[in-house]
Design a protein around this motif. Structure first.
Motif: not given
Ligand code: ADE
Length: 225
Positions: A10-38
């Motif tokens: 899951p750590e591979m996703f952290s900077s990706f989710l904190q940047s740019s338009i994807v981060n805006r989508a998360i802040k606007a609650a348009a998307i919510d990305v959750k992780f399940t550790q296999l």
């Protein structure tokens, strides 16, 4: 849109989710990305998640039980959520897939690693499989990020500019046209006159022509399609 990602990394996703338009989508609650550790569903004292392939050969295969347990922990059969698996052994992910899947309220992505996951999970529980290109990556995390990026930017709260999304490459089956911004002359290279003419009809015609030319030259397969 809730996206549950089953992954060992899951750590591979952290900077990706904190940047740019994807981060805006998360802040606007348009998307919510959750992780399940296999790994949490691994077997035995070492939380084993992979094993040797039956029939021999190099590389390890993700065992079916941890993936199934992770899916069950997500109550995956509820609401018939799409369960997506990224693999090079699948059709290429297309904009039409993204347009369709961006409208689902919830989906699950399984990220494989090593040689892949046990085929029985794919046969019985995965509902959609995609490749992101004809090359092999170490796992499904980068393809998952590619997919999340593509669906996040289509959530209308995020882009605030649906016209921009609809004029992208691939939305009409063609590549996008060339784009220019200021200055009008850069290192002796001039922006095409039509773009500074203010004639919107001509500009639109020029863009269509360029898109067509570019697609014909670089991706003739799209025109055949
Ligand atoms: N996993 C490994 N390589 C991949 C690819 N090219 N596309 C999707 N998933 C992958």
């Amino acid at each position: 849109m809730i996206i549950d990602v089953i992954t060992l990394f899951p750590e591979m996703f952290s900077s990706f989710l904190q940047s740019s338009i994807v981060n805006r989508a998360i802040k606007a609650a348009a998307i919510d990305v959750k992780f399940t550790q296999l790994r949490d569903f691994g077997i035995g004292n070492y939380n084993q998640v992979d094993d040797y392939p039956y029939g021999g050969g190099a590389g390890m295969v993700i065992k079916p039980e941890p993936v199934y347990q992770a899916l069950q922990a997500l109550d995956f059969q509820q609401n018939k959520r799409p369960v997506i698996f990224f693999t090079p052994q699948a059709p290429l992910l297309k904009q039409t897939d993204v347009n369709r899947l961006c409208q689902t309220e919830q989906l699950i992505i399984i990220c494989g690693h090593y040689k892949g996951i046990d085929q029985r999970i794919r046969d019985a529980y995965v509902t959609e499989e995609f490749s992101i290109g004809d090359y092999v990556l170490t796992g499904g995390e980068l393809p998952a990020m590619v997919f999340i990026d593509a669906v996040a930017r289509l959530q209308d709260q995020v882009l605030g500019d649906m016209e921009s999304a609809l004029t992208d490459s691939h939305q009409d089956g063609l590549l996008g046209c060339p784009q220019y911004t200021r200055p009008a002359i850069f290192n002796q290279m001039k922006v095409p006159d039509v773009l500074t003419s203010g004639d919107h009809k001509k500009i639109s015609q020029w863009r269509q022509e360029k898109a067509w030319e570019l697609t014909k030259r670089i991706r003739p397969d799209l025109i055949d399609e």
